[in-house]
Scaffold this motif. Structure first.
Motif, PDB file in Angstrom:
ATOM      1  N   ALA A  88      44.992  50.931  86.747  1.00  0.00           N
ATOM      2  CA  ALA A  88      43.657  50.591  86.252  1.00  0.00           C
ATOM      3  C   ALA A  88      43.122  51.688  85.330  1.00  0.00           C
ATOM      4  CB  ALA A  88      42.704  50.358  87.425  1.00  0.00           C
ATOM      5  N   ILE A  89      43.395  52.932  85.691  1.00  0.00           N
ATOM      6  CA  ILE A  89      42.963  54.057  84.842  1.00  0.00           C
ATOM      7  C   ILE A  89      43.630  53.989  83.479  1.00  0.00           C
ATOM      8  CG2 ILE A  89      43.138  56.572  84.585  1.00  0.00           C
ATOM      9  CD1 ILE A  89      42.614  56.755  87.632  1.00  0.00           C
ATOM     10  N   ASP A  90      44.870  53.479  83.450  1.00  0.00           N
ATOM     11  CA  ASP A  90      45.592  53.332  82.181  1.00  0.00           C
ATOM     12  C   ASP A  90      45.129  52.115  81.381  1.00  0.00           C
ATOM     13  OD1 ASP A  90      47.093  55.606  82.507  1.00  0.00           O
ATOM     14  OD2 ASP A  90      48.843  54.562  83.326  1.00  0.00           O
ATOM     15  N   GLY A  91      44.156  51.366  81.909  1.00  0.00           N
ATOM     16  CA  GLY A  91      43.607  50.245  81.170  1.00  0.00           C
ATOM     17  C   GLY A  91      44.139  48.881  81.552  1.00  0.00           C
ATOM     18  N   ASP A  92      44.952  48.799  82.593  1.00  0.00           N
ATOM     19  CA  ASP A  92      45.498  47.516  83.040  1.00  0.00           C
ATOM     20  C   ASP A  92      44.399  46.721  83.756  1.00  0.00           C
ATOM     21  OD1 ASP A  92      46.753  45.426  84.447  1.00  0.00           O
ATOM     22  OD2 ASP A  92      48.595  46.577  84.705  1.00  0.00           O
ATOM     23  N   GLN A  93      43.932  45.655  83.108  1.00  0.00           N
ATOM     24  CA  GLN A  93      42.824  44.881  83.660  1.00  0.00           C
ATOM     25  C   GLN A  93      43.225  44.133  84.929  1.00  0.00           C
ATOM     26  OE1 GLN A  93      40.943  42.331  80.815  1.00  0.00           O
ATOM     27  NE2 GLN A  93      39.106  42.136  82.048  1.00  0.00           N
ATOM     28  N   LEU A  94      44.461  43.667  85.007  1.00  0.00           N
ATOM     29  CA  LEU A  94      44.924  42.995  86.227  1.00  0.00           C
ATOM     30  C   LEU A  94      44.946  43.974  87.395  1.00  0.00           C
ATOM     31  CD1 LEU A  94      46.003  40.409  87.517  1.00  0.00           C
ATOM     32  CD2 LEU A  94      48.298  41.111  86.826  1.00  0.00           C
ATOM     33  N   ALA A  96      43.007  46.560  87.656  1.00  0.00           N
ATOM     34  CA  ALA A  96      41.604  46.810  87.994  1.00  0.00           C
ATOM     35  C   ALA A  96      41.062  45.705  88.889  1.00  0.00           C
ATOM     36  CB  ALA A  96      40.768  46.933  86.723  1.00  0.00           C
ATOM     37  N   SER A  97      41.436  44.470  88.597  1.00  0.00           N
ATOM     38  CA  SER A  97      41.029  43.344  89.453  1.00  0.00           C
ATOM     39  C   SER A  97      41.638  43.475  90.840  1.00  0.00           C
ATOM     40  CB  SER A  97      41.462  42.017  88.827  1.00  0.00           C
ATOM     41  OG  SER A  97      40.783  41.791  87.629  1.00  0.00           O
TER      42      SER A  97
END
Length: 119
Positions: A88-94, A96-97
């Motif tokens: 999530a920190i790397d920008g992966d929206q899945l 993060a969900s």
């Protein structure tokens, strides 16, 4: 309130069993999620799958709900921190969900365990 609490208990426990079964059916997909610094990816996928199934069944049959729910919450928080948070920190929206889902489920597990501790 008992009816609503029991419906909530079933709605929480049944997906845990299904998530656990997914670990055995889709082992390869889950192996890719286990962080590379942890050896034995297949072992961890099977172990967490078995833990999810066992927790779900225990909650369904009302055995050791407080202990099981607390352990499940801890496992979910470990997933959130070590599996989903870095992605999530790397920008992966899945990711993060998934992070938010696991944190929310952990909160629900803590509440469930507290509610059913004397029942």
């Amino acid at each position: 309130m008992n009816l609503i609490a029991n419906i909530g208990r079933f709605l929480f426990a049944i997906p845990m069993v299904i998530f656990g079964v997914f670990h055995f059916v889709n082992t390869r997909s889950f192996q890719n999620v286990v962080p590379s610094f942890i050896p034995g990816q297949t072992f961890w996928v099977y172990l967490t799958g078995a833990a999810l199934i066992a927790a779900g069944i225990s909650i369904l049959i009302k055995k050791q709900i407080q202990l099981v729910s607390n352990l499940l919450a801890i496992m979910l928080l470990i997933f959130a921190v070590f599996v989903h948070l870095p992605l999530a920190i790397d920008g992966d929206q899945l990711a993060a969900s998934s992070l938010l889902k696991d944190v929310a489920l952990a909160g629900g597990a803590f509440i469930l365990g507290n509610y059913f501790k004397d029942k």
